[in-house]
Design an enzyme around this catalytic site. Structure first.
Site, short mmCIF file in Angstrom:
data_model
loop_
_atom_site.label_atom_id
_atom_site.label_comp_id
_atom_site.label_asym_id
_atom_site.label_seq_id
_atom_site.Cartn_x
_atom_site.Cartn_y
_atom_site.Cartn_z
N PRO A 137 0.84 -1.21 0.00
CA PRO A 137 0.00 0.00 0.00
C PRO A 137 0.87 1.25 0.00
CG PRO A 137 -0.69 -1.55 1.71
CD PRO A 137 0.64 -2.02 1.20
N CYS A 138 0.44 2.26 -0.73
CA CYS A 138 1.17 3.52 -0.76
C CYS A 138 0.23 4.64 -1.11
CB CYS A 138 2.30 3.47 -1.78
SG CYS A 138 3.15 5.05 -1.98
N GLN A 139 0.03 5.56 -0.16
CA GLN A 139 -0.83 6.71 -0.42
C GLN A 139 -0.06 7.89 -1.03
OE1 GLN A 139 -2.09 4.59 2.13
NE2 GLN A 139 -3.58 4.34 0.52
#
Length: 543
Positions: free
Chosen positions: A83-85
């Site tokens: 995950p990477c915002q």
């Protein structure tokens, strides 16, 4: 002369979720899963049920240990979707300075270097290619940046809006002891914030105040007792007095709206302190604080994709990256995923390419192709009933090729949907195919604080004759069946993701919906796996 024997390869799946990515690899018949790393217990159960004898670890950090490396032995390919915002999306939430997920991308890179596979696949949202997705440089990044020549740029972290600026704010945020002294308990902040965020909806605001009256009064007494003479203490006293005045029917604080205007400075200060604490806790390298349309921290940042490709490209991998459309590979949804593929250079002397989908907009599979054959099968609202499954009737005479492929079990599992309230049912009935919440009469939008800001995916009734949009948690978005006045079921969402009926999801109803929404469509993963096989089989180097 080439050997005609079909060789099988081993994979390790990081941030595995329910396992859509590795399941697509398994569908080729060319791969076995050695291990998966996933910290969600329900997703672990789903993974174990559907992926053979693979070991499942709780923490991706375990992949970085020497003992795990020795146990796994040779690993041919590492796959995963960390995950990477990116920091812009973290800031959009206003009360967070740093996305905790960014460190997971770094762990993916570290795991690839540690396990040293022949190839790797990293997938993420299509926006990852954009410079929007940046890491803030922390105190441990200096050596890596220097070694691999990673480009960094000057950036700022917004901490406090200009309208709430006060003298000495920069001193407070630079001192961890001052932050700790003035930062509220998280439970106190959450109660006050849930009141404050409903300030534009009088009905909801009044209801929240009434619901939390006793707890709010306890907090207010504590705030009122703050005897300090600094700006933060003064604002806290004002907030405490206003809350008590409101509940004691003091006409000075007669309206809930006015109450919110008094507590707003303290809420904003708490957000400031929370962001400052995150910066210190994450050891973000701050060169100073400045007043630029409010208070900001002066930092440096680097694009996520630059970080990944500089390190792995500098460690012996030939790389390619790009955005793949799941619809082009057969998924009945317009899902765009960003994919990075790396293969050891000795296996890819001419470089690496991305797979190319064979379907076009005219030939895409539709929602009806995926779920039309189960339209008349009633859903259940009980997870236990959905887990037990329904006996499917005989295959209908009219069924699409996709529907036939997905219908690989005599039992239809997970055909469970969320309960529909009378209010939601009226909305469902009023929304035609292809429309959403915004098509409703204003009188039917009263339960939302700011109806005009509601996303277009909310209360979306799917169209039968075209692919869906990106499948996320369709329970939270309240997606509506194209023909039925009900929510889409877990199984229907899973079919839109191209999970076959034999793939069973475990856990609570919401967890099942979330697992489906987080997954990579197996049909896309299978195409990636087949494409990578030509490099692992050394076809490229033999040519």
């Amino acid at each position: 002369m080439k050997s005609t024997a079909v060789k099988k390869y081993s994979i390790v799946d990081l941030f595995a979720g329910a396992g859509g990515l590795s399941y697509g690899f398994l569908q080729t018949g060319r791969f076995d899963v050695k291990a998966a790393f996933e910290n969600n217990l329900n997703a672990q159960k789903t993974y174990k049920l559907n992926h053979g004898e693979a070991d499942v670890y709780d923490d991706v950090a375990d992949a970085l240990t020497e003992s795990t490396k020795q146990k796994l032995g040779k690993v041919d390919i590492v796959v995963g979707g960390p995950p990477c915002q990116g920091f812009s999306n973290a800031n959009r939430q206003k009360n967070h300075a740093v996305s905790q997920n960014n460190s997971l991308v770094k762990k993916f890179v570290q795991a690839v270097l540690h396990l040293n596979p022949t190839a790797f696949v990293m997938e993420n949202v299509s926006m990852l290619k954009s410079n929007i997705h940046q890491f803030y440089v922390d105190e441990s990044d200096g050596a890596v940046i220097a070694e691999f020549g990673i480009k960094t740029i000057a950036s700022t972290i917004p901490i406090l809006d200009e309208e709430h600026w006060f003298d000495g704010a920069d001193v407070f945020v630079s001192d961890p002891q001052s932050i700790a002294k003035h930062l509220w308990a998280e439970s106190d902040y959450l109660i006050l914030n849930v009141v404050f965020k409903n300030r534009r909806n009088e009905k909801k605001l009044t209801a929240r105040l009434r619901m939390h009256q006793q707890r709010l009064m306890e907090i207010a007494r504590g705030l009122s007792a703050n005897a300090g003479d600094d700006h933060i203490s003064v604002q806290e006293r004002h907030a405490g007095e206003a809350i008590q005045g409101y509940f004691n029917n003091d006409q000075t604080f007669a309206t809930a709206e006015y109450l919110c205007s008094i507590i707003e400075p303290s809420i904003m200060i708490q957000r400031m302190l929370s962001k400052a604490k995150e910066i210190h806790d994450n050891r973000i390298a701050v060169s100073g604080y400045a007043i630029e349309h409010g208070l900001v921290a002066k930092v440096r940042s680097m694009a996520v994709i630059d970080y990944v490709e500089a390190i792995l490209g500098g460690s012996g991998y030939a790389l390619t990256d790009g955005i793949l459309s799941a619809a082009s590979f057969g998924a009945p949804q317009k899902r765009m995923r960003f994919v990075v593929i790396g293969v050891k250079r000795e296996h890819a002397p001419s470089g690496v390419t991305l797979p190319i989908g064979q379907l076009t907009e005219e030939t895409y599979n539709s929602v009806k192709d995926a779920i039309g054959d189960i339209e008349d099968i009633e859903t259940t609202h009980e997870v236990t009933t959905g887990d037990a499954g329904f006996q499917l009737p005989d295959l209908p005479a009219q069924i699409s090729d996709l529907g036939r492929a997905l219908r690989d079990s005599p039992i239809l599992y997970n055909h469970v949907s969320t309960t529909t309230t009378p209010e939601a049912l009226e909305r469902f009935k009023a929304i035609p195919q292809g429309s959403n919440f915004h098509s409703l009469d204003p009188a039917m939008k009263t339960s939302y604080s700011e109806p005009t800001r509601t996303q277009n995916t909310i209360y979306l009734r799917l169209r039968y004759d075209e692919p869906s949009g990106t499948v996320i948690n369709v329970r939270k978005s309240m997606w509506i069946h194209p023909m039925k006045d009900r929510a889409l079921s877990v199984r229907e969402a899973a079919r839109l993701q191209t999970f076959p009926d034999s793939f069973v999801f475990c856990g609570t109803k919401d967890s099942q919906y979330q697992q489906v929404g987080n997954a990579v469509p197996p049909i896309l993963a299978k195409a990636i796996a087949e494409h990578i096989c030509r490099y692992l089989d050394d076809e490229e180097s033999n040519e």
